[in-house]
Design an enzyme around this catalytic site. Structure first.
Site, mmCIF file in Angstrom:
data_model
loop_
_atom_site.group_PDB
_atom_site.id
_atom_site.type_symbol
_atom_site.label_atom_id
_atom_site.label_comp_id
_atom_site.label_asym_id
_atom_site.label_seq_id
_atom_site.Cartn_x
_atom_site.Cartn_y
_atom_site.Cartn_z
ATOM 1 N N ARG A 103 13.755 -15.214 44.806
ATOM 2 C CA ARG A 103 14.854 -15.015 43.853
ATOM 3 C C ARG A 103 14.629 -13.760 43.010
ATOM 4 O O ARG A 103 14.864 -13.742 41.807
ATOM 5 C CB ARG A 103 15.015 -16.242 42.943
ATOM 6 N N SER B 273 21.644 -24.407 41.200
ATOM 7 C CA SER B 273 20.341 -24.721 40.598
ATOM 8 C C SER B 273 20.175 -23.911 39.318
ATOM 9 O O SER B 273 20.216 -22.683 39.360
ATOM 10 C CB SER B 273 19.209 -24.393 41.576
ATOM 11 N N GLU C 32 17.808 -19.710 36.524
ATOM 12 C CA GLU C 32 18.218 -18.931 37.688
ATOM 13 C C GLU C 32 19.501 -18.139 37.441
ATOM 14 O O GLU C 32 19.613 -16.999 37.881
ATOM 15 C CB GLU C 32 18.385 -19.839 38.912
#
Length: 377
Positions: free
Chosen positions: A156, A246, A369
């Protein structure tokens, strides 16, 4: 998430040329600006954004077929405009028998956002198929092509997320083609293109073993069902899907720290980079090269399950603070959802509680995130 305030000014870029021109104009004006693709991974404060929001809406995907495309036999180089809907792209590739992104089905948002945090799911990551990006560099004031190897893609993460400022204009993917369109058109009995199943939960859902190969359409359908079961496929009638997916990334910690956690806490090894050889040849020494010394061995790293940490810190599915419109999804503890009428402040308050509980219980600080604007955890 259906929260957050308005933009002071909204600009829509519907072509590559518009995107570049509007971005350069904003940079010259020194007006506060924000780039927005699909908005699925963004949470803005209730006060909104005090400047211009540039919506990326340039669409289109085309196969690069000239001799210099860099593709080998059995490969397809595909150029995708930044504003192109990601899941529509995946669906189109599966229809054409182009493999490599089928496990990334159902991820909302646009193609230009994909390399920024190296999207990944169910055993696939964009880094596995990304060839390069076309990038409007803020510092240089010009468009340049950046190879995927220079983007420092990680879990990520990318060099863009770490501070390289600018705008992704388009991305190039290198996909696999087991049978070209002419072959499949002439031979209807040709077997369907397949992909390896490299994620345990997906293998279980498909009823196969890890490492087995299944048709890419079957894999896509299974991924969509799995995502829907977790509230990760948008359904306006299901408040569990009113989320940014998420909300927390899975923490990466040293193996030594992971051993301080309960024995049943899931942990997944992270492949370490091979150290540079600590050998200096006589020729290099004669040429004046410095003597290379062995690098210290780094602690092995492991990835933890943020969902497990949240649940075992006492935050259950469906948890909500009294009077709040935000709640943990009833399907998955990683998602913070809008139950109807939530504010961005409600979302941030619940996220702060989750971070605090996990830190107190396990000494792990969860990182959000989504991109947060005007909000702090």
């Amino acid at each position: 998430m259906r929260v957050g305030g308005p933009a002071e000014r909204l600009i829509v870029a519907r072509s590559r040329e518009d995107l570049v021109a509007h971005a350069l104009e904003l940079w010259r004006s020194d007006e506060p600006w924000m780039l927005l693709g699909g908005g699925s991974n963004t949470v803005v404060s209730d006060e909104g954004f005090p400047g211009a929001v540039l919506l990326v809406r340039n669409t289109g995907a085309a196969r690069i077929t000239d001799e210099a495309d860099g593709s080998a036999p059995g490969e397809v180089r595909l150029r995708v405009q930044a504003g192109h809907d990601w899941d529509l792209l995946v669906a189109a590739c599966v229809d054409r028998g182009w493999a490599g992104i089928e496990a990334l089905s159902g991820i909302p948002g646009s193609a230009g956002a994909a390399p920024i945090q190296n999207i990944g799911a169910y055993g696939q990551e964009l880094a596995q198929v990304l060839h390069s990006i076309e990038f409007l560099d803020l510092e240089r004031g010009e468009v340049r092509r950046i190879p995927a190897a220079e983007l420092e893609l990680g879990y990520r993460d990318s060099i863009i997320k770490q501070g390289l400022e600018g705008v992704v204009v388009s991305i190039d993917l290198m996909l696999s083609e087991e049978f070209d369109e002419a072959t499949r058109g002439a031979h209807a009995e040709a077997p369907a293109p397949t992909a390896e199943v490299s994620y345990a939960q997906l293998a279980q859902a498909l009823g196969v073993e890890l490492g087995d190969r299944v048709p890419i359409r079957q894999l896509r359908d299974s991924v969509l069902r799995l995502r829907a079961s977790k509230g990760m496929v948008l359904d306006p009638s299901d408040h569990d899907t009113w989320s940014s997916g998420s909300f927390f990334t899975n923490p990466i910690v040293t193996e030594a720290f992971a051993r301080t956690l309960p024995a049943d806490a899931p942990r997944f090894p992270i492949a370490a980079e091979e150290p540079a050889p600590a050998v200096t040849t006589l020729e290099e020494l004669a040429a004046g090269a410095p003597l290379r010394l062995p690098e210290p061995v780094a602690d092995p790293m492991v990835k933890l399950s943020a969902a497990w940490l949240i649940e075992h810190a006492g935050i259950e599915r469906g948890y909500r603070l009294p009077g709040s419109g935000a709640a943990i999804s009833s399907k998955h503890t990683l998602a913070i959802t809008n139950r109807g009428g939530a504010s961005a402040s409600d979302v941030a308050e619940l996220a702060r509680l989750v971070v605090q509980r996990v830190q107190q219980e396990f000494g792990v600080i969860l990182a959000p995130e989504p991109n947060l604007y005007g909000l702090e955890l």
